[in-house]
Design a protein around this motif. Structure first.
Motif, short mmCIF file in Angstrom:
data_model
loop_
_atom_site.label_atom_id
_atom_site.label_comp_id
_atom_site.label_asym_id
_atom_site.label_seq_id
_atom_site.Cartn_x
_atom_site.Cartn_y
_atom_site.Cartn_z
N LEU A 100 39.87 72.65 48.34
CA LEU A 100 39.88 71.41 49.13
C LEU A 100 38.46 70.86 49.28
N ILE A 101 37.52 71.76 49.55
CA ILE A 101 36.13 71.33 49.74
C ILE A 101 35.58 70.69 48.47
N LEU A 102 35.76 71.35 47.36
CA LEU A 102 35.23 70.84 46.10
C LEU A 102 35.95 69.56 45.68
N GLY A 103 37.25 69.53 45.87
CA GLY A 103 38.01 68.35 45.47
C GLY A 103 37.66 67.13 46.31
N PHE A 104 37.69 67.28 47.64
CA PHE A 104 37.37 66.16 48.52
C PHE A 104 35.92 65.72 48.36
N GLY A 105 35.01 66.70 48.19
CA GLY A 105 33.60 66.36 48.02
C GLY A 105 33.35 65.56 46.76
N ALA A 106 33.98 65.98 45.66
CA ALA A 106 33.82 65.25 44.40
C ALA A 106 34.40 63.84 44.50
N MET A 107 35.55 63.71 45.16
CA MET A 107 36.18 62.39 45.32
C MET A 107 35.30 61.46 46.14
N LEU A 108 34.75 61.97 47.25
CA LEU A 108 33.90 61.14 48.10
C LEU A 108 32.67 60.66 47.34
N GLY A 109 32.05 61.56 46.60
CA GLY A 109 30.88 61.17 45.82
C GLY A 109 31.18 60.11 44.79
N LYS A 110 32.33 60.21 44.13
CA LYS A 110 32.70 59.24 43.10
C LYS A 110 33.06 57.88 43.71
N VAL A 111 33.76 57.91 44.85
CA VAL A 111 34.09 56.65 45.53
C VAL A 111 32.81 55.93 45.95
N MET A 112 31.83 56.69 46.44
CA MET A 112 30.55 56.09 46.83
C MET A 112 29.85 55.49 45.61
N ALA A 113 29.88 56.20 44.51
CA ALA A 113 29.20 55.73 43.31
C ALA A 113 29.86 54.45 42.78
N ASP A 114 31.19 54.46 42.70
CA ASP A 114 31.91 53.34 42.09
C ASP A 114 31.97 52.11 42.99
N SER A 115 31.67 52.28 44.27
CA SER A 115 31.70 51.15 45.20
C SER A 115 30.35 50.45 45.31
N GLY A 116 29.30 51.10 44.80
CA GLY A 116 27.95 50.56 44.95
C GLY A 116 27.25 51.05 46.20
N ALA A 117 27.89 51.97 46.96
CA ALA A 117 27.27 52.47 48.20
C ALA A 117 25.97 53.21 47.92
N ALA A 118 25.96 53.99 46.84
CA ALA A 118 24.73 54.73 46.50
C ALA A 118 23.60 53.77 46.17
N GLN A 119 23.91 52.73 45.41
CA GLN A 119 22.89 51.74 45.06
C GLN A 119 22.42 50.99 46.31
N ARG A 120 23.33 50.69 47.23
CA ARG A 120 22.97 49.99 48.46
C ARG A 120 21.97 50.81 49.28
N ILE A 121 22.24 52.11 49.44
CA ILE A 121 21.33 52.97 50.19
C ILE A 121 19.95 52.97 49.56
N SER A 122 19.90 53.11 48.24
CA SER A 122 18.63 53.16 47.52
C SER A 122 17.87 51.85 47.67
N ASN A 123 18.53 50.74 47.39
CA ASN A 123 17.87 49.44 47.42
C ASN A 123 17.34 49.11 48.82
N THR A 124 18.13 49.42 49.83
CA THR A 124 17.74 49.09 51.20
C THR A 124 16.51 49.88 51.63
N LEU A 125 16.52 51.17 51.37
CA LEU A 125 15.37 51.99 51.79
C LEU A 125 14.10 51.61 51.05
N ILE A 126 14.22 51.34 49.75
CA ILE A 126 13.04 50.90 48.99
C ILE A 126 12.53 49.58 49.54
N GLY A 127 13.46 48.67 49.85
CA GLY A 127 13.07 47.38 50.39
C GLY A 127 12.40 47.48 51.75
N LYS A 128 12.92 48.36 52.62
CA LYS A 128 12.38 48.49 53.96
C LYS A 128 11.03 49.22 53.98
N LEU A 129 10.92 50.28 53.21
CA LEU A 129 9.71 51.09 53.25
C LEU A 129 8.60 50.56 52.35
#
Length: 441
Positions: free
Chosen positions: A63-92
């Motif tokens: 369950l841990i590995l399955g849910f963890g992998a799914m959450l990571g992929k949903v974040m990647a495919d939604s652009g959430a990972a890119q949003r976090i990166s872009n925002t922090l680079i822009g702010k700092l």
């Protein structure tokens, strides 16, 4: 004699995986059978032990590995990972680009595997390098070190989560203690290594033809707060459980509630279900598209799950054949710390095999008898094994080649950079385990 048989089994494992290139799952099962036979176990008992070991190891870990992998992929495919990166680079800002990359790698690295987060973040690294003419390693090495730290030190990643199961430790406490060690150790190495003269002398160019990751438009991505919350919900819930286990009596109502909601499978499930809305429906993605991300995420996990299960089989053979009792009796008078022994075994196996997952499962099975008799915290023993497994990443480690190719380095250069930083992380991690064990002990 029992230890000689175990040593022969480990040598056989090395032969199968290094010159013969056997898959880790097949190799571990064969070694488990060989050790069982040499220890004099009946054939039917060997099979029972293997089945029990696999089942016991993979119970809630699946369950841990399955849910963890799914959450990571949903974040990647939604652009959430890119949003976090872009925002922090822009702010700092570019002047604090290393701090920004470190924060991004810690946030994403808690729920994403090293390879997944690396491939997601490397386009951002290349973009920054192109715009600023900064050294590629100055920007990208910090990111890689941050991801290596979270992947190796913290559950719910496969290695730490699997060893938690072997030692029957607390997942919440392991995460809490792991964060206390990982943040300062990872930050120190991540900010130091790009400044070393041996690294500064290298100025590799951006490789051609390796970028295929989708670049999201501004309107396609979720908000920064939604992206960060999705990544940190499971960390928060498991950390609250760890704090409750430290500060509350066993019969306290809040602790009993958090033992459910703060357990790794439920914490990840809650984060995943929320991500279906805030990283899916809320930004215009259909549930069908989100479910496709979930399905795609699980496919690469199959072999990892099999290897961890086989490691559980090997561990169970050591227990049922009497080797575990023999090791415990033999080491009762030893002066060597069980924490150091666990770290050393994991380090040796990692250097020899390249697979951190195989390294931690083998080390955990061998030192399991020492855990209860050592007096050390179960969680500290978990971290001793996992910090040992990060050392000596070299040519037999798939992550080494990912690092080498994306940073456009020669093998010698990659060894000078990656092999040294992973070993430094491992050594400082061990020191952190000793210090924290003395504090909580």
């Amino acid at each position: 004699m029992p230890l000689l048989i175990v040593a022969l089994g480990v040598v056989f494992l090395l032969i199968l995986m290094i010159p013969l290139k056997f898959n880790g799952f097949v190799a571990l099962i064969l070694v488990a059978i060989l050790v069982g036979l040499l220890e004099g176990m009946p054939l039917n008992t060997i099979m029972d032990s293997i089945s029990e070991g696999i089942g016991g190891q993979l119970n809630d870990l699946v369950l841990i590995l399955g849910f963890g992998a799914m959450l990571g992929k949903v974040m990647a495919d939604s652009g959430a990972a890119q949003r976090i990166s872009n925002t922090l680079i822009g702010k700092l800002g570019i002047k604090r680009v290393q701090a920004a990359m470190l924060i991004v790698s810690f946030i994403l690295g808690v729920t994403m595997f090293y390879e997944v987060a690396f491939v997601l973040l490397i386009p951002l690294v290349f973009t920054i390098v192109r715009q600023t003419n900064l050294n590629l390693l100055y920007v990208g090495l910090t990111m890689s070190i941050g991801l290596s730290t979270t992947h190796s030190f913290l559950p719910p990643h496969p290695g730490p989560a699997a060893v938690v199961g072997v030692f029957d430790a607390s997942m919440g406490l392991t995460l809490l203690y792991g964060l206390i060690i990982a943040i300062p150790v990872g930050a120190f190495i991540a900010l130091l290594w790009p400044r070393l003269s041996i690294v500064k002398k290298m100025n590799p160019s951006i490789p051609e033809g390796l970028i295929s990751t989708k670049e999201f438009k501004e309107e396609e991505m979720p908000s920064f707060s939604a992206s960060v919350i999705s990544a940190l919900i499971p960390v928060f819930l498991m950390a609250v459980l760890g704090a409750a286990e430290i500060g509350l009596p066993e019969d306290h109502g809040f602790l009993q509630v958090m033992e459910f909601f703060g357990s790794a499978p439920i914490a990840l499930l809650i984060a995943l279900l929320l991500s279906f809305y805030i990283l899916g429906v809320r930004i215009g993605r259909s549930l069908e598209d989100v479910m496709k991300s979930c399905v795609d995420s699980v496919k690469p996990m199959a072999i990892i799950i099999l290897v961890i299960g086989a490691g559980g089989a090997f561990k169970q053979i050591l227990v049922d054949s009497g080797v575990a009792d023999y090791i415990q009796a033999l080491t009762e008078g030893w002066a060597i710390s069980p924490i150091l022994l666990a770290w050393l075994i994991a380090l040796i196996m990692r250097a020899a095999l390249g697979s951190a997952t195989v390294a931690v499962m083998t080390a955990a099975g061998i030192v399991l008898p020492l855990v209860e008799s050592s007096g050390a915290s179960f969680e500290m023993m978990v971290l001793a094994v996992t910090t040992g497994s990060i050392a000596f990443s070299h040519v037999n480690d798939p992550g080494f080649w990912l690092f080498k190719e994306y940073f456009n380095l020669t093998v010698a250069q990659a060894i000078k950079v990656r092999t040294t930083y992973t070993t430094a992380l491992s050594i400082l991690g061990l020191i952190g385990v000793y210090i924290l064990n003395n504090i909580i002990g």
